[in-house]
Design a protein around this motif. Structure first.
Motif, PDB file in Angstrom:
ATOM      1  N   PRO A 168       0.812  -1.239   0.000  1.00 21.86           N
ATOM      2  CA  PRO A 168       0.000   0.000   0.000  1.00 21.86           C
ATOM      3  C   PRO A 168       0.834   1.274   0.000  1.00 21.86           C
ATOM      4  O   PRO A 168       0.737   2.101   0.907  1.00 21.86           O
ATOM      5  CB  PRO A 168      -0.814  -0.141   1.290  1.00 21.86           C
ATOM      6  CG  PRO A 168       0.093  -0.881   2.219  1.00 21.86           C
ATOM      7  CD  PRO A 168       0.828  -1.873   1.346  1.00 21.86           C
ATOM      8  N   PHE A 169       1.624   1.471  -1.053  1.00 26.60           N
ATOM      9  CA  PHE A 169       2.517   2.630  -1.085  1.00 26.60           C
ATOM     10  C   PHE A 169       1.750   3.949  -1.117  1.00 26.60           C
ATOM     11  O   PHE A 169       2.278   4.996  -0.719  1.00 26.60           O
ATOM     12  CB  PHE A 169       3.474   2.546  -2.279  1.00 26.60           C
ATOM     13  CG  PHE A 169       2.847   2.880  -3.607  1.00 26.60           C
ATOM     14  CD1 PHE A 169       2.960   4.149  -4.134  1.00 26.60           C
ATOM     15  CD2 PHE A 169       2.142   1.922  -4.318  1.00 26.60           C
ATOM     16  CE1 PHE A 169       2.379   4.470  -5.354  1.00 26.60           C
ATOM     17  CE2 PHE A 169       1.564   2.228  -5.538  1.00 26.60           C
ATOM     18  CZ  PHE A 169       1.684   3.503  -6.060  1.00 26.60           C
ATOM     19  N   SER A 170       0.488   3.924  -1.556  1.00 21.41           N
ATOM     20  CA  SER A 170      -0.279   5.176  -1.596  1.00 21.41           C
ATOM     21  C   SER A 170      -0.690   5.651  -0.206  1.00 21.41           C
ATOM     22  O   SER A 170      -1.167   6.781  -0.055  1.00 21.41           O
ATOM     23  CB  SER A 170      -1.502   5.044  -2.499  1.00 21.41           C
ATOM     24  OG  SER A 170      -2.367   4.030  -2.021  1.00 21.41           O
ATOM     25  N   ASP A 226       1.777  10.843  -1.375  1.00 22.74           N
ATOM     26  CA  ASP A 226       0.742  11.571  -2.103  1.00 22.74           C
ATOM     27  C   ASP A 226       1.256  11.906  -3.494  1.00 22.74           C
ATOM     28  O   ASP A 226       2.452  12.226  -3.672  1.00 22.74           O
ATOM     29  CB  ASP A 226       0.395  12.872  -1.380  1.00 22.74           C
ATOM     30  CG  ASP A 226      -0.946  12.807  -0.670  1.00 22.74           C
ATOM     31  OD1 ASP A 226      -1.766  11.934  -1.027  1.00 22.74           O
ATOM     32  OD2 ASP A 226      -1.174  13.610   0.246  1.00 22.74           O
ATOM     33  N   VAL A 227       0.378  11.864  -4.480  1.00 23.84           N
ATOM     34  CA  VAL A 227       0.685  12.340  -5.830  1.00 23.84           C
ATOM     35  C   VAL A 227      -0.298  13.456  -6.133  1.00 23.84           C
ATOM     36  O   VAL A 227      -1.509  13.229  -6.220  1.00 23.84           O
ATOM     37  CB  VAL A 227       0.583  11.218  -6.876  1.00 23.84           C
ATOM     38  CG1 VAL A 227       0.922  11.763  -8.260  1.00 23.84           C
ATOM     39  CG2 VAL A 227       1.514  10.055  -6.522  1.00 23.84           C
ATOM     40  N   ILE A 255       9.300  13.106  -6.953  1.00 23.27           N
ATOM     41  CA  ILE A 255       9.117  13.150  -8.405  1.00 23.27           C
ATOM     42  C   ILE A 255       8.342  14.407  -8.758  1.00 23.27           C
ATOM     43  O   ILE A 255       7.320  14.710  -8.145  1.00 23.27           O
ATOM     44  CB  ILE A 255       8.340  11.926  -8.919  1.00 23.27           C
ATOM     45  CG1 ILE A 255       9.112  10.632  -8.680  1.00 23.27           C
ATOM     46  CG2 ILE A 255       8.002  12.084 -10.408  1.00 23.27           C
ATOM     47  CD1 ILE A 255       8.278   9.380  -8.930  1.00 23.27           C
ATOM     48  N   GLU A 256       8.825  15.139  -9.745  1.00 29.25           N
ATOM     49  CA  GLU A 256       8.056  16.233 -10.362  1.00 29.25           C
ATOM     50  C   GLU A 256       7.996  15.940 -11.856  1.00 29.25           C
ATOM     51  O   GLU A 256       9.030  15.848 -12.506  1.00 29.25           O
ATOM     52  CB  GLU A 256       8.721  17.581 -10.111  1.00 29.25           C
ATOM     53  CG  GLU A 256       7.947  18.756 -10.693  1.00 29.25           C
ATOM     54  CD  GLU A 256       8.653  20.096 -10.489  1.00 29.25           C
ATOM     55  OE1 GLU A 256       8.230  21.084 -11.110  1.00 29.25           O
ATOM     56  OE2 GLU A 256       9.634  20.139  -9.711  1.00 29.25           O
ATOM     57  N   PHE A 257       6.790  15.756 -12.387  1.00 28.45           N
ATOM     58  CA  PHE A 257       6.613  15.329 -13.776  1.00 28.45           C
ATOM     59  C   PHE A 257       5.741  16.354 -14.483  1.00 28.45           C
ATOM     60  O   PHE A 257       4.641  16.654 -14.052  1.00 28.45           O
ATOM     61  CB  PHE A 257       5.935  13.959 -13.801  1.00 28.45           C
ATOM     62  CG  PHE A 257       6.043  13.204 -15.101  1.00 28.45           C
ATOM     63  CD1 PHE A 257       5.813  13.809 -16.328  1.00 28.45           C
ATOM     64  CD2 PHE A 257       6.374  11.856 -15.092  1.00 28.45           C
ATOM     65  CE1 PHE A 257       5.911  13.111 -17.517  1.00 28.45           C
ATOM     66  CE2 PHE A 257       6.473  11.129 -16.275  1.00 28.45           C
ATOM     67  CZ  PHE A 257       6.242  11.756 -17.494  1.00 28.45           C
ATOM     68  N   GLU A 258       6.241  16.907 -15.589  1.00 24.59           N
ATOM     69  CA  GLU A 258       5.466  17.843 -16.415  1.00 24.59           C
ATOM     70  C   GLU A 258       5.312  17.265 -17.810  1.00 24.59           C
ATOM     71  O   GLU A 258       6.236  16.651 -18.352  1.00 24.59           O
ATOM     72  CB  GLU A 258       6.163  19.198 -16.486  1.00 24.59           C
ATOM     73  CG  GLU A 258       6.182  19.949 -15.157  1.00 24.59           C
ATOM     74  CD  GLU A 258       6.726  21.353 -15.315  1.00 24.59           C
ATOM     75  OE1 GLU A 258       5.922  22.279 -15.530  1.00 24.59           O
ATOM     76  OE2 GLU A 258       7.954  21.516 -15.224  1.00 24.59           O
ATOM     77  N   GLY A 297       3.614   4.661 -11.154  1.00 28.71           N
ATOM     78  CA  GLY A 297       4.491   3.558 -11.537  1.00 28.71           C
ATOM     79  C   GLY A 297       5.941   3.814 -11.185  1.00 28.71           C
ATOM     80  O   GLY A 297       6.632   2.929 -10.657  1.00 28.71           O
ATOM     81  N   LEU A 298       6.428   5.020 -11.462  1.00 33.75           N
ATOM     82  CA  LEU A 298       7.810   5.353 -11.130  1.00 33.75           C
ATOM     83  C   LEU A 298       8.006   5.413  -9.624  1.00 33.75           C
ATOM     84  O   LEU A 298       9.026   4.942  -9.090  1.00 33.75           O
ATOM     85  CB  LEU A 298       8.198   6.691 -11.770  1.00 33.75           C
ATOM     86  CG  LEU A 298       9.632   7.174 -11.519  1.00 33.75           C
ATOM     87  CD1 LEU A 298      10.659   6.139 -11.941  1.00 33.75           C
ATOM     88  CD2 LEU A 298       9.870   8.510 -12.230  1.00 33.75           C
ATOM     89  N   ALA A 299       7.004   5.945  -8.914  1.00 32.94           N
ATOM     90  CA  ALA A 299       7.122   6.057  -7.457  1.00 32.94           C
ATOM     91  C   ALA A 299       7.238   4.684  -6.800  1.00 32.94           C
ATOM     92  O   ALA A 299       8.107   4.459  -5.955  1.00 32.94           O
ATOM     93  CB  ALA A 299       5.927   6.824  -6.891  1.00 32.94           C
TER      94      ALA A 299
END
Length: 255
Positions: free
Chosen positions: A156-158, A162-163, A187-190, A205-207
């Motif tokens: 349960p990584f969530s 938080d994302v 992670i910062e994804f744009e 997925g990356l997290a």
């Protein structure tokens, strides 16, 4: 990188958990986990659990936990009722694996299992704050924490990360909160190519990959199953989030 975690379980009214009942509740949820309440000294109740070779502290505090407006502002998008529920709490319990030499994922799994048992054993529990970064409802935590020792990527990584989506100059973006305890950075994804659902899926997925393997992604690594979904990862301090150390991900080759 941190190797231990601090879970704060908010209580509607202060209570000292019955450690024997707590051990029994955890054992019922995780029969594979060797666990027992510490006997303590004669005439005293120990706040410790023995979990195999590990020791977990379960410390009851007869007062509200310190307020963190930033945490509840982040949480409002996914749990709008959270701040109001937390405002009513009058006590809290701190749960943490003792000792410094712990592999982060192992410590997270064990802490999560103990918190799940605490919620089952103590009806006054009303919210869980994870490592000062993430707040979740007890019913969600109770359900998801049953997967504490599930194999990758089912754990349960969530509950730990938080994302959070945001709008950016490139289009849309998402940033994690809590991943740095496992992988040293967030992670910062744009993106200007992906939908919000696709973006969130990529970040999740990356997290979880970084939770499992640690900071194995190198500056400049490229990922993606096809040209549309290909992205590059850079090490940088975030321009958007106050210099936060991040794995900056982008599908824009100009960045």
């Amino acid at each position: 990188m941190s190797s231990s975690f601090l879970a704060v379980v908010l209580l509607e009214t202060p209570v000292i958990p019955d450690m024997s009942a707590l051990a029994k509740a955890i054992r019922a949820r995780h029969p594979e986990l060797p666990i027992e309440a510490d006997g303590g000294k004669e005439g005293q109740t120990s706040p410790l659990l023995r979990c195999g070779d590990d020791t977990v502290a379960v410390m009851s505090m007869p007062s509200p936990a310190p307020a963190d407006p930033g945490l509840w502002l982040r949480t409002s998008a996914t749990w709008p009722q959270g701040e109001a529920i937390a405002a009513r709490h009058r006590g809290h319990v701190i749960v943490s694996v003792l000792g410094k030499k712990h592999e982060p994922l192992r410590a997270a799994r064990l802490t999560t299992a103990v918190v799940g048992g605490l919620i089952a054993a103590v009806p006054q529990c009303c919210a869980v704050l994870w490592n000062g970064k993430v707040a979740r409802a007890t019913d969600l935590w109770s359900d998801m924490s049953k997967q504490s020792f599930a194999p990758f990527p089912e754990y349960p990584f969530s509950l730990w990360i938080d994302v959070l989506p945001f709008r950016s100059d490139s289009g849309i973006g998402a940033v994690t909160m809590g991943l740095s305890a496992f992988a040293e950075r967030e992670i910062e994804f744009e993106t200007h190519k992906l939908s919000l659902a696709e973006l969130m899926d990529k970040v999740h997925g990356l997290a979880v990959y970084l939770v499992e393997h640690g900071p194995v992604v190198k500056d400049g690594d490229t990922f993606g199953s096809n040209e549309r979904e290909r992205f590059t990862v850079y090490y940088k301090n975030s321009d958007t989030f106050g210099g936060l150390p991040v794995f900056y991900c982008t599908d824009d080759p100009a960045k």
